[in-house]
Design an enzyme around this catalytic site. Structure first.
Site, PDB file in Angstrom:
ATOM      1  N   ARG A   1       8.664  13.366 -28.391  1.00 18.02           N
ATOM      2  CA  ARG A   1       7.280  13.517 -28.873  1.00 18.02           C
ATOM      3  C   ARG A   1       7.212  14.562 -29.987  1.00 18.02           C
ATOM      4  NH1 ARG A   1       6.084  12.569 -23.321  1.00 18.02           N
ATOM      5  NH2 ARG A   1       6.039  14.789 -22.839  1.00 18.02           N
TER       6      ARG A   1
ATOM      7  N   THR B   1      20.966  29.771 -22.456  1.00 20.56           N
ATOM      8  CA  THR B   1      22.090  30.389 -21.745  1.00 20.56           C
ATOM      9  C   THR B   1      22.734  31.424 -22.678  1.00 20.56           C
ATOM     10  OG1 THR B   1      23.760  28.865 -22.569  1.00 20.56           O
ATOM     11  CG2 THR B   1      22.537  28.166 -20.607  1.00 20.56           C
TER      12      THR B   1
ATOM     13  N   ASN C   1      12.592  11.918  -6.544  1.00 20.80           N
ATOM     14  CA  ASN C   1      13.293  12.563  -5.416  1.00 20.80           C
ATOM     15  C   ASN C   1      12.302  12.893  -4.281  1.00 20.80           C
ATOM     16  OD1 ASN C   1      13.648  13.665  -8.079  1.00 20.80           O
ATOM     17  ND2 ASN C   1      15.552  14.601  -7.382  1.00 20.80           N
ATOM     18  N   CYS C   2      11.129  13.384  -4.709  1.00 19.95           N
ATOM     19  CA  CYS C   2      10.170  13.881  -3.716  1.00 19.95           C
ATOM     20  C   CYS C   2       9.625  12.757  -2.839  1.00 19.95           C
ATOM     21  CB  CYS C   2       9.022  14.611  -4.415  1.00 19.95           C
ATOM     22  SG  CYS C   2       9.610  15.793  -5.641  1.00 19.95           S
TER      23      CYS C   2
ATOM     24  N   SER D   1      15.340   9.463 -13.843  1.00 18.28           N
ATOM     25  CA  SER D   1      13.899   9.678 -13.681  1.00 18.28           C
ATOM     26  C   SER D   1      13.346   9.062 -12.390  1.00 18.28           C
ATOM     27  CB  SER D   1      13.188   9.067 -14.895  1.00 18.28           C
ATOM     28  OG  SER D   1      11.899   9.581 -15.005  1.00 18.28           O
TER      29      SER D   1
ATOM     30  N   LEU E   1      18.154  24.531 -17.183  1.00 17.42           N
ATOM     31  CA  LEU E   1      16.849  24.514 -16.510  1.00 17.42           C
ATOM     32  C   LEU E   1      16.922  23.794 -15.173  1.00 17.42           C
ATOM     33  CD1 LEU E   1      14.551  21.725 -17.904  1.00 17.42           C
ATOM     34  CD2 LEU E   1      16.861  22.003 -18.758  1.00 17.42           C
TER      35      LEU E   1
ATOM     36  N   TYR F   1     -18.959  23.313  -3.569  1.00 17.64           N
ATOM     37  CA  TYR F   1     -19.390  23.204  -2.167  1.00 17.64           C
ATOM     38  C   TYR F   1     -20.399  22.085  -1.957  1.00 17.64           C
ATOM     39  CZ  TYR F   1     -22.407  23.871   1.850  1.00 17.64           C
ATOM     40  OH  TYR F   1     -23.151  23.638   2.961  1.00 17.64           O
TER      41      TYR F   1
END
Ligand code: FAD
Length: 547
Positions: A21, A269, A41-42, A38, A277, A421
């Site tokens: 991008r 690094t 995993n979760c 991609s 990362l 609320y």
């Protein structure tokens, strides 16, 4: 610019997409050693439990769709095996052909993630012992369940993935035991908060074995350190993760003691043009200022965006992580942000704490559920951490607290937050406001707290005073306490001895606070049990007071 990215999931694919991008002309190559990129995993535990039914849903992008959308050269089944930063080359092994070739780069991004830790336990290599990280792991577990029809599963380790897997193996029809070396599940929680989860887990018929270690795994059982043997047709090992950085060891790229990538706040690094990362990298903790790995999806995604922006010359910086996390645990929800009490103690950081119990929404509106909130803050009210265990509405409260912590808000700011609320959703005083009031009262010295763990140290001058109703007192009380209901207290002050210190408690701390204000204003020494009998009882039931 030729950017080579190692790892094709959250950190790697996120960096690639943002790079594209930013820069339509860059050459971007993404190397992934597994067959998928991609992927979610979760979501993997929920596929095993049957809540996610379509395997394709686990893939957010295929190599083809990612290429079409982002013009990225995606190479799956390709493993980076050696890096030479001085020559700006990576040796890549094609896992289909076993051939190795050299790829050059201008910029290298390392997001290899973390792999499940496998302890050196006898039997850990048996074929019914599995870990969960990837789609192939998931399919292997599912296939095992379908073909071998195991009855009994043992989950070793009770972190977020462990508890999610225990719940989902249960949903898949297995009897589940959980083995945990510590005295509570979900390490980022403190033991007393986790005690509310333990009751719920046991109510589901799960065998929860705390303070227990597996010493051997046999084909049909696991053996614990105290000699107990637990039937196990399937064993899921989930005792933590370790950065997947073995291939970087002789590269000159700086690694920490556990193999984590050492990076600065721009994900750089120590080697020129090499970035790191995600689960493999240690980053700054915004509460303690120390660096550590926080293996969660949100930090990996945020770091990906920053990595791509820095590569493209933007002067953005990663502000750090706070470990905000949430899990569904057999119908309850547990969530944390920032530090726990035990990590603050370990690091010698002074803190204050408060517990509040609130309804998810107006008590008079049907369906409200209780949540316990623990706030940790410093002497000037700055938030250090929060955890919540309960039912409905935990998710939005932890997110408000996470945003507050991130913004450097104090407990007084929490009192002042104007939150949405209406009776189905909250109360006019939201649980977050209430937590702020309780913490502020402590700092303002309106409320003098004591804590359940203090009780064993009380002397003859301390009198435990239960200000709940007589019926509540008869139903269960802290041993040695006397009962004067709060509504009778003003008329019965003459029964109190002004030489004593009254250690007041009620159900959750609210009536106790009112009682303490009455006594203090009548010049009688008094303090109030934060979290009240509810917290004490849960800790007592869970043996939290045992040495
Ligand atoms: P990964 O997503 O692990 O990706 C790294 C990729 O690099 C892997 O596909 C790996 O095959 C590849 N790779 C490694 N070495 C090489 C090499 N030498 N060459 C080529 N490729 C290589 N986080 C949350 O915040 N919430 C959750 O609910 C949650 N649930 C989870 C449930 C499970 C079962 C798992 C496993 C993780 C969960 N996580 C969750 C954690 C989250 O998935 C990770 O924090 C995130 O995926 C990290 O992204 P990453 O890019 O650093 O690593």
């Amino acid at each position: 610019m030729k950017v080579l990215i190692i790892g094709g999931v959250a950190g790697g694919a996120g960096t690639a997409a943002r790079l594209r991008r930013n820069d339509e002309n860059a050459q971007i190559i993404m190397i992934e050693k597994g067959p998928y990129i991609s992927f979610a995993n979760c979501g993997l535990p929920y596929f095993i439990g049957g809540e996610i039914t379509d395997e394709d849903e686990l893939q957010l992008q295929t190599p083809e769709s990612f290429h079409d959308r982002f013009n990225v050269d995606v190479r799956i089944l390709s493993e980076a095996i050696k890096i030479k930063p001085d020559q700006k080359t990576v040796a890549i092994k094609n896992r289909c052909t076993d051939e190795t070739y050299i790829e050059t780069y201008d910029v290298l991004v390392l997001s290899p993630g973390a792999r499940p830790v496998s302890p050196p336990i006898e039997g850990a290599d048996l074929d019914h012992v599995m870990t969960l990280r990837t789609i192939p792991d998931t399919l292997q577990i599912q296939h095992f369940i379908e073909t071998r029809k195991p009855q009994k599963a043992v989950v070793i380790g009770s972190g977020y993935i462990g508890v999610e897997m225990a719940e989902n193996l249960c949903k898949a029809g297995l009897d589940v035991d959980m083995i945990e070396a510590q005295n509570h599940v979900i390490a980022p929680l403190d033991a007393e908060m986790a005690s509310f989860l333990h009751a719920g887990i046991r109510q589901q018929g799960i065998g929860l074995h705390l303070n227990s270690q597996v010493t051997a795994i046999r084909p049909d059982q696991v053996v614990l350190n105290d000699g107990r043997q637990i039937q196990a047709d399937l064993v899921l090992m989930s005792i933590g993760v370790k950065p997947e950085t073995d291939f970087l060891k002789s590269s000159g790229i700086e690694l920490g003691q556990r193999g984590e990538l050492i990076v600065d706040d721009q994900m750089k690094t120590n080697q020129p043009d090499v970035y790191g990362l995600g689960d493999a990298a240690a980053t700054k903790n915004i509460v303690t200022g120390t660096t550590r790995v926080i293996p969660l999806a949100s930090p990996a995604n945020r770091q990906a965006r920053i990595t791509a922006d820095v590569i493209c010359g933007k002067s953005v910086r990663y502000q750090g992580a706070q470990g905000t996390a949430i899990a569904r645990v057999f119908g309850q929800t547990a969530a944390t942000t920032g530090e726990s009490e035990s990590t603050l103690l370990r690091q010698g950081i002074p803190f204050r704490k408060s517990y509040t119990f609130s309804n998810s929404n107006a008590g008079y509106y049907p369906g409200s559920e209780t949540m316990a909130i623990k706030l940790l803050f410093d002497n000037i009210g700055r938030m250090l951490g929060a955890s919540i265990v309960g039912g409905k509405g935990v998710d939005k409260r932890i997110d408000v607290l996470a945003a507050a912590l991130r913004s450097g808000l104090t407990v007084w700011d929490l009192q002042d937050l104007e939150l949405a609320y209406a009776p189905p959703y909250s109360s006019a005083k939201d649980p977050v406001n209430m937590a702020g009031y309780a913490a502020g009262n402590i700092l303002d010295k309106m409320m003098h707290p004591f804590y359940a763990e203090d009780i064993s140290g009380f002397g003859p001058n301390d009198v435990l005073l239960d200000v709940r109703t007589l019926a509540e007192h008869r139903d269960g009380s802290i041993p040695g306490s006397v009962n004067i209901p709060v509504d009778d207290l003003r008329h019965r002050l003459s029964e109190l001895d002004d030489q004593k210190h009254y250690r007041i408690y009620c159900a959750v701390g609210l009536r106790g606070y009112i009682a303490q204000r009455i006594l203090v204003q009548n010049h009688i020494k008094a303090s109030n049990l934060s979290g009240g009998y509810t917290l004490w009882e849960s800790m007592d039931r869970d043996s939290c007071f045992s040495p």
